[in-house]
Design an enzyme around this catalytic site. Structure first.
Site, PDB file in Angstrom:
ATOM      1  N   HIS A  39       0.801  -1.222   0.000  1.00  0.00           N
ATOM      2  CA  HIS A  39       0.000   0.000   0.000  1.00  0.00           C
ATOM      3  C   HIS A  39       0.844   1.288   0.000  1.00  0.00           C
ATOM      4  O   HIS A  39       0.722   2.126   0.884  1.00  0.00           O
ATOM      5  CB  HIS A  39      -0.972   0.000   1.180  1.00  0.00           C
ATOM      6  CG  HIS A  39      -1.941  -1.144   1.159  1.00  0.00           C
ATOM      7  ND1 HIS A  39      -2.994  -1.238   2.035  1.00  0.00           N
ATOM      8  CD2 HIS A  39      -2.026  -2.248   0.378  1.00  0.00           C
ATOM      9  CE1 HIS A  39      -3.675  -2.353   1.799  1.00  0.00           C
ATOM     10  NE2 HIS A  39      -3.094  -2.978   0.788  1.00  0.00           N
ATOM     11  N   GLU A  69     -12.931   1.922  -4.911  1.00  0.00           N
ATOM     12  CA  GLU A  69     -13.677   3.166  -5.065  1.00  0.00           C
ATOM     13  C   GLU A  69     -13.164   4.031  -6.207  1.00  0.00           C
ATOM     14  O   GLU A  69     -11.963   4.104  -6.470  1.00  0.00           O
ATOM     15  CB  GLU A  69     -13.590   3.992  -3.776  1.00  0.00           C
ATOM     16  CG  GLU A  69     -14.302   3.384  -2.595  1.00  0.00           C
ATOM     17  CD  GLU A  69     -14.291   4.262  -1.359  1.00  0.00           C
ATOM     18  OE1 GLU A  69     -14.821   3.837  -0.324  1.00  0.00           O
ATOM     19  OE2 GLU A  69     -13.752   5.402  -1.442  1.00  0.00           O
ATOM     20  N   TYR A 120     -12.684  10.919   3.189  1.00  0.00           N
ATOM     21  CA  TYR A 120     -13.322   9.866   2.402  1.00  0.00           C
ATOM     22  C   TYR A 120     -13.489   8.550   3.161  1.00  0.00           C
ATOM     23  O   TYR A 120     -13.813   7.529   2.563  1.00  0.00           O
ATOM     24  CB  TYR A 120     -12.579   9.714   1.070  1.00  0.00           C
ATOM     25  CG  TYR A 120     -12.889  10.925   0.216  1.00  0.00           C
ATOM     26  CD1 TYR A 120     -13.928  10.911  -0.694  1.00  0.00           C
ATOM     27  CD2 TYR A 120     -12.219  12.124   0.428  1.00  0.00           C
ATOM     28  CE1 TYR A 120     -14.266  12.048  -1.415  1.00  0.00           C
ATOM     29  CE2 TYR A 120     -12.546  13.270  -0.278  1.00  0.00           C
ATOM     30  CZ  TYR A 120     -13.573  13.221  -1.201  1.00  0.00           C
ATOM     31  OH  TYR A 120     -13.940  14.355  -1.891  1.00  0.00           O
ATOM     32  N   TYR A 170     -10.716  -9.228   4.709  1.00  0.00           N
ATOM     33  CA  TYR A 170     -10.507 -10.470   3.975  1.00  0.00           C
ATOM     34  C   TYR A 170     -11.056 -11.667   4.748  1.00  0.00           C
ATOM     35  O   TYR A 170     -11.374 -12.698   4.163  1.00  0.00           O
ATOM     36  CB  TYR A 170      -9.023 -10.646   3.668  1.00  0.00           C
ATOM     37  CG  TYR A 170      -8.510  -9.604   2.702  1.00  0.00           C
ATOM     38  CD1 TYR A 170      -8.971  -9.554   1.390  1.00  0.00           C
ATOM     39  CD2 TYR A 170      -7.592  -8.644   3.110  1.00  0.00           C
ATOM     40  CE1 TYR A 170      -8.524  -8.602   0.497  1.00  0.00           C
ATOM     41  CE2 TYR A 170      -7.135  -7.674   2.227  1.00  0.00           C
ATOM     42  CZ  TYR A 170      -7.602  -7.662   0.924  1.00  0.00           C
ATOM     43  OH  TYR A 170      -7.165  -6.703   0.055  1.00  0.00           O
TER      44      TYR A 170
END
Length: 373
Positions: free
Chosen positions: A152, A244, A254, A265
């Site tokens: 990430h 998104e 957001y 998961y």
């Protein structure tokens, strides 16, 4: 179900796994071909078009190469800093300065090794006339804090119409507890000047670092400007479902990880559901996840019916998503080249054609061009 999740007229571009051996692919708007522009790349991540007809392409292993119009790969361009090529990290996005023809400035995002792990950073350098090296290299942004691991990092770079630079980041997977805090760069969109300074028109919510544009993001791997409005649009990975599409506005939140359209998961609920006061809703979301990466609004005239459409690469679902827009709403989605390859990036070239970057290891990483059949 939220109407933005309903795919009106969902169409699959192929019923079976396609390959480049096929000459043509059917689409809703006609038949197209895929041409291999360059091959032999190692997990290419992004590309930029030079004024002389060449392209620059990043490889996740830390190499930056030039590609000639004939598809020939250069030797790795010299002068880049060390990258942390681990997991999803490495050399990532590339953007040319808006005045590149006169200043030859190139901007690159990368996972930078740090004493306490690694994190997303942005560097700039001046490309030599023969495109063999970067000079005057300088890191202009460093995501804080760093962390160990390879997940990430974000990370896309987009210059807006004022010349400010948007930098997308990720939550580093293990640092999601920091996303809703405003004293760090975890899960944020950053907006800086070309030197790494703070644009005077950045939002100024109380307690926010001045370089933060928006917050509450998980892992933003696509970003582009709307060709008419100049607004920033982004795509980000959800967890299990909940990818998104957003139009992030300055000073807004957001929601991640307090609200999400996805699940853990493990199947457990994330946060407090899908809606929370003071937090923005996505323009569109995907469930199941497609793992979106790379995006562009098409403005050319090479393909009937595609002008104004939004194109998004899909990693897990291995296709190119074509989104028909009405204003800020997605009203139809078509999956192109489904099953062909992980699409890491999609760009519109100066010739008006769309180019795809496939996320495959050496020697299978490719740059492809879509042409009418």
């Amino acid at each position: 179900m939220d109407r933005r999740a309903v795919l009106i007229g969902f169409l699959s571009a192929a019923a079976v796994r396609p390959s480049l051996a096929q000459e043509e692919f059917g689409t809703q708007s006609g038949r197209v071909k895929l041409e291999t522009v360059a091959s032999g790349l190692d997990h290419p991540w992004s590309l930029a078009f030079l004024p002389d007809g060449r392209m620059l392409v990043t490889e996740r292993n830390g190499q930056l190469r030039a590609i000639t119009a004939a598809g020939e790969l250069s030797e790795p361009i010299r002068g880049l800093p060390e990258v942390s090529a681990v997991g999803q990290g490495g050399l990532l996005d590339i953007a040319l300065h808006p005045q590149f023809p006169s200043n030859r400035l190139v901007f690159l995002s990368f996972a930078e090794p740090r004493e306490t792990g690694n994190a997303t950073s942005v560097m700039r350098g001046r490309l030599s006339e023969d495109a063999t090296r970067l000079d005057e290299v300088k890191v202009i942004f460093r995501q804080q804090p760093s962390a160990s691991g390879g997940h990430h990092f974000g990370s896309r770079l987009v210059f807006d119409r004022t010349g400010a630079l948007f930098v997308t980041t990720g939550d580093r997977n293990r640092l999601r507890q920091l996303v809703q805090q405003t004293d760090n760069h975890i899960g944020k969109i950053i907006r800086i000047t070309e030197d790494g300074g703070i644009p005077p028109d950045n939002p100024k919510p109380q307690g926010w670092l001045p370089e933060i544009w928006s917050m509450g993001h998980r892992n933003l791997q696509g970003a582009t400007l709307h060709p008419d409005t100049g607004a920033l649009w982004t795509v980000e990975h959800g967890a299990r479902g909940g990818d998104e599409l957003n139009r992030p506005e300055g000073g807004k939140n957001y929601g991640w990880p307090l609200i999400s359209y996805g699940k853990e998961y493990s199947g457990a609920r994330i946060g407090q559901g899908r809606v929370m006061e003071g937090m923005e809703q996505p323009v569109h979301y995907w469930d199941p996840s497609i793992a979106p990466s790379g995006m562009v609004f098409y403005t050319g005239d090479k393909y009937p019916g595609w002008k104004g459409n939004l194109f998004v690469g899909a990693l897990v679902q291995t296709h190119l998503a074509r989104l028909l827009m009405q204003g800020d709403e997605v009203v139809e989605e078509e999956q192109l080249f489904k099953g062909m390859a992980r699409i890491r990036d999609v760009r519109q070239g100066p010739d008006g054609f769309l180019y795809l970057v496939t996320d495959e290891g050496a020697p299978d990483g490719r740059i492809l061009r879509i042409v009418p059949a």
